[in-house]
Design an enzyme around this catalytic site. Structure first.
Site, PDB file in Angstrom:
ATOM      1  N   ASP A   1      -8.878 -30.696  41.226  1.00  0.00           N
ATOM      2  CA  ASP A   1      -8.350 -29.579  40.438  1.00  0.00           C
ATOM      3  C   ASP A   1      -9.482 -28.819  39.751  1.00  0.00           C
ATOM      4  O   ASP A   1     -10.507 -29.415  39.395  1.00  0.00           O
ATOM      5  CB  ASP A   1      -7.367 -30.138  39.391  1.00  0.00           C
ATOM      6  CG  ASP A   1      -6.508 -29.055  38.779  1.00  0.00           C
ATOM      7  OD1 ASP A   1      -6.473 -27.928  39.310  1.00  0.00           O
ATOM      8  OD2 ASP A   1      -5.871 -29.334  37.747  1.00  0.00           O
TER       9      ASP A   1
ATOM     10  N   HIS B   1     -12.451 -22.358  45.831  1.00  0.00           N
ATOM     11  CA  HIS B   1     -12.006 -23.275  46.885  1.00  0.00           C
ATOM     12  C   HIS B   1     -13.159 -23.567  47.851  1.00  0.00           C
ATOM     13  O   HIS B   1     -13.320 -24.693  48.324  1.00  0.00           O
ATOM     14  CB  HIS B   1     -10.813 -22.684  47.649  1.00  0.00           C
ATOM     15  CG  HIS B   1      -9.591 -22.506  46.794  1.00  0.00           C
ATOM     16  ND1 HIS B   1      -9.139 -23.487  45.939  1.00  0.00           N
ATOM     17  CD2 HIS B   1      -8.720 -21.461  46.648  1.00  0.00           C
ATOM     18  CE1 HIS B   1      -8.049 -23.057  45.310  1.00  0.00           C
ATOM     19  NE2 HIS B   1      -7.786 -21.831  45.721  1.00  0.00           N
TER      20      HIS B   1
ATOM     21  N   LEU C   1     -15.150 -44.938  56.959  1.00  0.00           N
ATOM     22  CA  LEU C   1     -14.336 -44.450  55.834  1.00  0.00           C
ATOM     23  C   LEU C   1     -13.081 -43.792  56.393  1.00  0.00           C
ATOM     24  O   LEU C   1     -13.153 -43.018  57.349  1.00  0.00           O
ATOM     25  CB  LEU C   1     -15.126 -43.406  55.018  1.00  0.00           C
ATOM     26  CG  LEU C   1     -14.353 -42.743  53.866  1.00  0.00           C
ATOM     27  CD1 LEU C   1     -14.170 -43.726  52.701  1.00  0.00           C
ATOM     28  CD2 LEU C   1     -15.068 -41.484  53.359  1.00  0.00           C
TER      29      LEU C   1
HETATM   30  C1  FPP Z   1      -6.806 -26.929  42.987  1.00  0.00           C
HETATM   31  O1  FPP Z   1      -7.571 -26.038  42.216  1.00  0.00           O
HETATM   32  C2  FPP Z   1      -7.280 -26.951  44.376  1.00  0.00           C
HETATM   33  C3  FPP Z   1      -6.561 -26.563  45.459  1.00  0.00           C
HETATM   34  C4  FPP Z   1      -5.184 -26.064  45.392  1.00  0.00           C
HETATM   35  C5  FPP Z   1      -7.149 -26.564  46.812  1.00  0.00           C
HETATM   36  C6  FPP Z   1      -8.092 -27.713  47.060  1.00  0.00           C
HETATM   37  C7  FPP Z   1      -8.796 -27.490  48.326  1.00  0.00           C
HETATM   38  C8  FPP Z   1     -10.100 -27.718  48.513  1.00  0.00           C
HETATM   39  C9  FPP Z   1     -11.002 -28.283  47.517  1.00  0.00           C
HETATM   40  C10 FPP Z   1     -10.672 -27.438  49.829  1.00  0.00           C
HETATM   41  C11 FPP Z   1     -10.645 -28.713  50.636  1.00  0.00           C
HETATM   42  C12 FPP Z   1     -10.716 -28.401  52.061  1.00  0.00           C
HETATM   43  C13 FPP Z   1     -10.240 -29.207  53.039  1.00  0.00           C
HETATM   44  C14 FPP Z   1     -10.371 -28.809  54.457  1.00  0.00           C
HETATM   45  C15 FPP Z   1      -9.561 -30.479  52.752  1.00  0.00           C
HETATM   46  P1  FPP Z   1      -6.829 -24.864  41.469  1.00  0.00           P
HETATM   47  O2  FPP Z   1      -6.923 -23.643  42.326  1.00  0.00           O
HETATM   48  O3  FPP Z   1      -5.445 -25.286  41.120  1.00  0.00           O
HETATM   49  O4  FPP Z   1      -7.709 -24.715  40.190  1.00  0.00           O
HETATM   50  P2  FPP Z   1      -7.226 -24.119  38.775  1.00  0.00           P
HETATM   51  O5  FPP Z   1      -6.241 -25.110  38.228  1.00  0.00           O
HETATM   52  O6  FPP Z   1      -8.491 -24.053  37.982  1.00  0.00           O
HETATM   53  O7  FPP Z   1      -6.633 -22.762  39.050  1.00  0.00           O
END
Ligand code: FPP
Length: 243
Positions: free
Chosen positions: A27, A44, A138
């Site tokens: 997050d 992201h 893993l």
């Molecule tokens: C939450 O941060 C994150 C997500 C909804 C997407 C997570 C995805 C990745 C880290 C990319 C991973 C890639 C693969 C291929 C697995 P948020 O956008 O909710 O953050 P915020 O709460 O600060 O808005």
């Protein structure tokens, strides 16, 4: 009345040495980007690099199974632009990361619904699963279009559709109908960015997990943060409801 007798054998809670099975709620991508005046996609994208660092560090820290929350059943409700960007990013990331993950001996599996994402992305996911299926260093479980309540409802519906006798519905049978019955329950669930909630992630599987929350935003996370979380876990006493 005499003293109540304890059921079962004596139980000595132990401080676990390491969390072999870890789950992460990644997050804070949006906030990481907003602080830099950037669109969510930039966060992201930085998040994929954090995932790369974390996967690279995990086996050396004793982790055998790593489950990450990439896209929830509720994330479809985000602005269309962000959802489209995320689908493109997932596809790009799978293609870019495949050789390295394979070389590192990582077996990748996706957990969640497969019927709502672009066909091209589904094909990439299935290809990645097939091509890494022989790897053993893993296990990486990517929760995609995943939500625990939907997963449990799906399992209940499947049992009813199969005509299962209610007397035969037990934990093992319900588990057998989850999206990935072979995925081990997490010993430790980590959530980044300072939020302290489960957000519909692995609710069944985390019944006895330990939790570690860090204020680090996901794009800043890496091996040292994973090591710190595992160190905190090593100081816990797991009782599984016993004394
Ligand atoms: C939450 O941060 C994150 C997500 C909804 C997407 C997570 C995805 C990745 C880290 C990319 C991973 C890639 C693969 C291929 C697995 P948020 O956008 O909710 O953050 P915020 O709460 O600060 O808005």
């Amino acid at each position: 009345m005499g003293r109540l007798r304890r059921a079962g054998p004596a139980f000595e809670p132990e401080a676990p040495a390491t969390a072999a099975n870890v789950a992460i709620i990644m997050d804070g991508n949006g906030r990481w980007a907003a602080r830099r005046g950037l669109p969510p996609l930039a966060g992201h994208r930085a998040g994929t690099r954090a995932l790369h660092r974390t996967v690279e560090a995990a086996p050396g820290l004793g982790v055998r199974s790593l489950a990450v929350y990439a896209f929830s059943t509720e994330n479809w409700g985000r602005p269309e632009r962000e959802v489209d960007d995320l689908m493109t990013l997932f596809a790009e990331t799978i293609e870019r990361e495949f050789p390295d993950l394979d070389r590192q001996g990582v077996r990748v599996r996706f957990v969640g619904r497969r019927d709502r994402c672009p066909d091209s992305l589904r094909a990439l996911m299935e290809d990645m699963e097939a091509r890494t299926s022989g790897n053993t260093r893993l296990d990486l479980w990517v929760a995609f279009d995943y939500g625990s309540r939907a997963e449990i409802l799906h399992a209940v519906r499947a049992m009813i559709a199969a005509g299962t006798d209610p007397a035969d519905v037990d934990e093992a049978r319900l588990r057998a109908h989850l999206h990935a019955p072979e995925m081990p329950d997490p010993d430790l669930v980590i959530r980044t960015s300072g939020e302290m909630r489960m957000s519909n992630f692995l609710l069944w599987q985390s019944a006895y997990a330990e939790f570690e929350f860090t204020t680090t935003l996901w794009p800043d996370f890496g091996g040292a943060d994973l090591e710190a979380a595992l160190r905190a876990y090593a100081g816990r006493q797991r009782r599984f409801g016993r004394r």
